[in-house]
Design an enzyme around this catalytic site. Structure first.
Site, short mmCIF file in Angstrom:
data_model
loop_
_atom_site.label_atom_id
_atom_site.label_comp_id
_atom_site.label_asym_id
_atom_site.label_seq_id
_atom_site.Cartn_x
_atom_site.Cartn_y
_atom_site.Cartn_z
N LYS A 69 -9.39 13.75 10.24
CA LYS A 69 -10.06 12.49 9.92
C LYS A 69 -10.06 12.22 8.42
O LYS A 69 -9.81 11.09 7.98
CB LYS A 69 -11.51 12.53 10.41
CG LYS A 69 -12.31 11.27 10.11
CD LYS A 69 -13.81 11.48 10.19
CE LYS A 69 -14.30 12.30 9.01
NZ LYS A 69 -15.78 12.38 8.95
N CYS A 112 -28.41 -0.79 -2.65
CA CYS A 112 -29.07 -0.80 -3.97
C CYS A 112 -29.67 0.55 -4.31
O CYS A 112 -30.01 0.82 -5.46
CB CYS A 112 -30.16 -1.87 -3.99
SG CYS A 112 -29.51 -3.55 -3.84
N PRO A 143 -22.68 9.56 -5.75
CA PRO A 143 -22.34 8.38 -6.54
C PRO A 143 -20.83 8.22 -6.67
O PRO A 143 -20.08 9.19 -6.54
CB PRO A 143 -22.98 8.66 -7.89
CG PRO A 143 -23.08 10.16 -7.96
CD PRO A 143 -23.33 10.60 -6.56
N ASP A 174 -19.37 7.04 -9.42
CA ASP A 174 -19.09 6.80 -10.84
C ASP A 174 -17.74 7.35 -11.26
O ASP A 174 -17.08 6.79 -12.16
CB ASP A 174 -20.20 7.37 -11.73
CG ASP A 174 -20.44 8.85 -11.50
OD1 ASP A 174 -20.10 9.35 -10.41
OD2 ASP A 174 -20.96 9.51 -12.41
#
Length: 309
Positions: A23, A120, A126, A128
């Protein structure tokens, strides 16, 4: 009513099992269909919820998805034109890997708006590293209302990207973006998993130049245009290892079809130390006990990549 699984043990496992496609390899390969207006034919696609979620997201973006009748595991994805450059929250929230459409969209259309995986809220994974890499390739990044917008009206430019952690997802997203960027892109600190190697194989078949996959530095030479291709997704090494251990634990003998012994990587040494035999065959490999009872060993895991998104 609670679902139950009843397992009656004490029986050696015998026979053969076909190992499914991985997957985590399939998802970035599916996202690659956004890089070309020609059909991308994928084989060995696993029938899983995340695969369905990615397919629905791609269809919203303008991809036509077609399953070959009578041939499970074969999926053709065609994106003749991108109809939307926005990946909405309702779809992205179901699967964090949806962020993998960010790189291909901005590379092809010059802009992409993708919901953050956690909306939000600040998530535990994250993105980033993805965003910093795209900025190094000339994209402008804006964050607002739970969405990230990456724009590069003149197209992405090849550059040098240094990942502070070997993120699988970031490496894949940046490889996808770099495949249509102008000039070479060097990704330092890249993830080294087999899924990265599989994506490199696909991008090469589509017309991009890729070097160094499986090492900490991956170089992608962007193409002005990529073509469609046919690609078989690599087998799931976690599934293969699980069946191999099950065969050995029960004292059985099971042939794992469509799986290469070397795909198990560093796990092979520990399995053999325990007393598991892995015998290559034309169709894959046979897992069984080598000699006598299994032996207990110490195992310390050290993943090739510390984070996956």
């Amino acid at each position: 009513v609670m679902d139950r699984i009843l397992i009656e043990g004490g029986v050696p496992l015998e026979g053969e099992v076909t190992i499914s496609g991985a997957k985590n390899a399939a998802l970035p390969l599916m996202a690659a269909c956004l890089l070309t207006d020609e059909p991308l034919e994928l084989e060995n696609v696993p029938d899983l919820a995340d695969i369905g979620s990615m397919q629905r997201l791609l269809q919203v973006l303008g991809v036509e998805a077609r399953h070959l009748p009578g041939a499970p595991g074969k999926l053709t994805l065609t994106c003749e034109a991108v109809l939307s450059t926005t990946a909405p929250y309702d779809l992205v929230r179901k699967m964090r890997a949806s962020v993998l459409v960010l790189g291909p969209l901005v590379a092809r259309e010059g802009i992409a708006k993708v919901s953050l995986p956690g909306g939000c809220a600040i998530g535990t994974r994250p993105i980033d590293l993805h965003l910093a890499g795209l900025e190094a390739m000339g994209a402008t990044i804006e964050l607002a209302d739970g969405y990230v917008t990456a724009s590069a009206p003149g197209g992405l430019e090849g550059g040098v990207v240094r990942l502070r952690s070997p993120s699988v997802g970031a490496t894949e997203n940046l490889m996808l973006a770099a495949a249509l960027a102008k000039g070479p892109t060097e990704i330092h600190g890249a993830a080294r998993e087999p899924e990265i190697v599989d994506l490199a194989r696909l991008l090469r078949a589509m017309g991009a130049g890729v070097e160094g996959e499986g090492t900490p530095t991956v170089t992608v030479h962007g193409a002005t245009r990529l073509s469609g291709t046919r690609h078989a997704i690599l087998p799931d090494r976690i599934e293969a290892g699980t069946y191999a251990m099950a065969a050995a634990i029960t004292g059985g003998r099971v042939e794992l079809k469509h799986c290469r012994r070397e795909l198990l990587g560093a796990a092979i040494a520990k399995l053999e130390e325990c007393g598991v035999a892995l015998e290559p065959t034309e169709a894959g490999m046979i897992a069984s006990r080598a000699n006598g009872p299994l032996q207990g060993v110490d195992v310390i895991t050290q993943p090739l990549s510390l984070i996956h998104i």
